[in-house]
Design an enzyme around this catalytic site. Sequence first.
Site, PDB file in Angstrom:
ATOM      1  N   ASP A 249     -32.027  -1.458  63.122  1.00 48.34           N
ATOM      2  CA  ASP A 249     -32.823  -0.398  62.438  1.00 48.34           C
ATOM      3  C   ASP A 249     -32.921  -0.284  60.862  1.00 48.34           C
ATOM      4  OD1 ASP A 249     -30.716   0.896  62.231  1.00 48.34           O
ATOM      5  OD2 ASP A 249     -31.566   3.063  62.858  1.00 48.34           O
ATOM      6  N   SER A 250     -31.910  -1.066  60.210  1.00 48.07           N
ATOM      7  CA  SER A 250     -31.753  -1.556  58.939  1.00 48.07           C
ATOM      8  C   SER A 250     -33.130  -2.260  58.390  1.00 48.07           C
ATOM      9  CB  SER A 250     -30.719  -2.435  58.656  1.00 48.07           C
ATOM     10  OG  SER A 250     -30.533  -3.524  59.536  1.00 48.07           O
TER      11      SER A 250
ATOM     12  N   ASP B 151     -32.170  -2.164  68.138  1.00 51.64           N
ATOM     13  CA  ASP B 151     -31.849  -0.694  67.869  1.00 51.64           C
ATOM     14  C   ASP B 151     -32.722   0.344  68.353  1.00 51.64           C
ATOM     15  OD1 ASP B 151     -29.211  -0.260  66.663  1.00 51.64           O
ATOM     16  OD2 ASP B 151     -30.116  -0.857  64.426  1.00 51.64           O
TER      17      ASP B 151
ATOM     18  N   LYS C 214     -29.156  -0.714  71.386  1.00 52.63           N
ATOM     19  CA  LYS C 214     -28.098  -0.521  70.457  1.00 52.63           C
ATOM     20  C   LYS C 214     -28.246   1.090  70.460  1.00 52.63           C
ATOM     21  CE  LYS C 214     -26.370  -1.445  66.461  1.00 52.63           C
ATOM     22  NZ  LYS C 214     -26.762  -0.361  65.623  1.00 52.63           N
TER      23      LYS C 214
ATOM     24  N   GLU D  37     -26.527   4.778  68.353  1.00 59.15           N
ATOM     25  CA  GLU D  37     -25.234   5.421  67.394  1.00 59.15           C
ATOM     26  C   GLU D  37     -24.678   6.357  68.112  1.00 59.15           C
ATOM     27  OE1 GLU D  37     -26.314   5.693  63.427  1.00 59.15           O
ATOM     28  OE2 GLU D  37     -26.953   3.549  63.186  1.00 59.15           O
TER      29      GLU D  37
ATOM     30  N   GLU E 153     -18.540   0.119  62.269  1.00 61.87           N
ATOM     31  CA  GLU E 153     -19.046  -0.130  60.912  1.00 61.87           C
ATOM     32  C   GLU E 153     -18.306   0.743  60.193  1.00 61.87           C
ATOM     33  OE1 GLU E 153     -23.341   0.143  60.552  1.00 61.87           O
ATOM     34  OE2 GLU E 153     -23.019   0.165  58.224  1.00 61.87           O
TER      35      GLU E 153
HETATM   36  O1  KIV Z   1     -29.232  -1.545  61.640  1.00 62.55           O
HETATM   37  C1  KIV Z   1     -28.523  -2.493  61.629  1.00 62.55           C
HETATM   38  O2  KIV Z   1     -28.621  -3.608  61.106  1.00 62.55           O
HETATM   39  C2  KIV Z   1     -26.969  -2.235  62.258  1.00 62.55           C
HETATM   40  C3  KIV Z   1     -25.971  -3.448  61.704  1.00 62.55           C
HETATM   41  C4  KIV Z   1     -25.622  -2.957  60.266  1.00 62.55           C
HETATM   42  C5  KIV Z   1     -24.996  -3.169  62.711  1.00 62.55           C
HETATM   43  O3  KIV Z   1     -26.906  -1.439  62.764  1.00 62.55           O
END
Ligand code: KIV
Length: 269
Positions: free
Chosen positions: A49-50, A88, A118, A120, A187
Amino acid sequence: MSVQKPIRRITVPQIRNKKNSEPIVSLTSYHSHTAAIVDQYADFILVGDSLGMVMHGMDSTVGVPLELMIMHGKAVVRGTKRSLIVVDMPFGSYEESPAVAFRNAAQIMKETQCGAVKLEGGVRMAETIQFLVERGIPVMAHIGLTPQSSHVMGGFKTQGRDKSTWKAHEDDAKAVAKAGAFAVVVEGVVEPLADRITKKIDIPTIGIGASATCDGQILVLEDMLGLNPSPPKFVKTYGDLGAQIENSVKAYAEDVKSRTFPTKDNVYK
Ligand code: KIV
């Protein structure tokens, strides 16, 4: 009679089984062409989600909608054939209850055809992770610095500088492993804590700004390619793509202005 297609992609159990064996290589990707390049070398590709910050100029990942993750997830799956693709779950799509998390994770998997999701959180998300895994959704967990909680954490702060917090991070790691996560991103935690976590759990740890002793590493592709003008301190850059793009755009602009482009070779006949 059903025709079964052979599975060619790296699988969740194959990633899981890399604990204490060869290091896991992973990068983020949000885009079909770059994903096709990464696909040749990565065990898994994260549609992180970055992308909200990197692709869409947001200040944090908090504003990323589910639809955007699905759109980029589809692009990355289309561009790849070998790596496991992990997508994510964005902020607000899984925290409310295990049932809400299941509905959204199932939508991500059905629409993108990715291999895992994924999310968090450690202890607080363990029940949800178990709920998803028991219903067929492979989950990668993410602990330590969790960007979706950056408002609560007071920014993107390294975790574990105060040793009295180590137990809570270790408990997070143990909880997600027990709940059935097949791997966990660790992280932005201090190096000795990442090392301890890696030794204490039986699923692979994927470090980012954490420790070389993690079972694998991940970086944001644009950071390591030199496209981010202010990458996090821990990032090692392997390219200078920002400068290369700028030089190319400048050369193109000069060609256009001096009418040296297009030439006969660059037009339809
Ligand atoms: O969103 C993302 O890119 C991430 C990575 C930095 C692990 O969660």
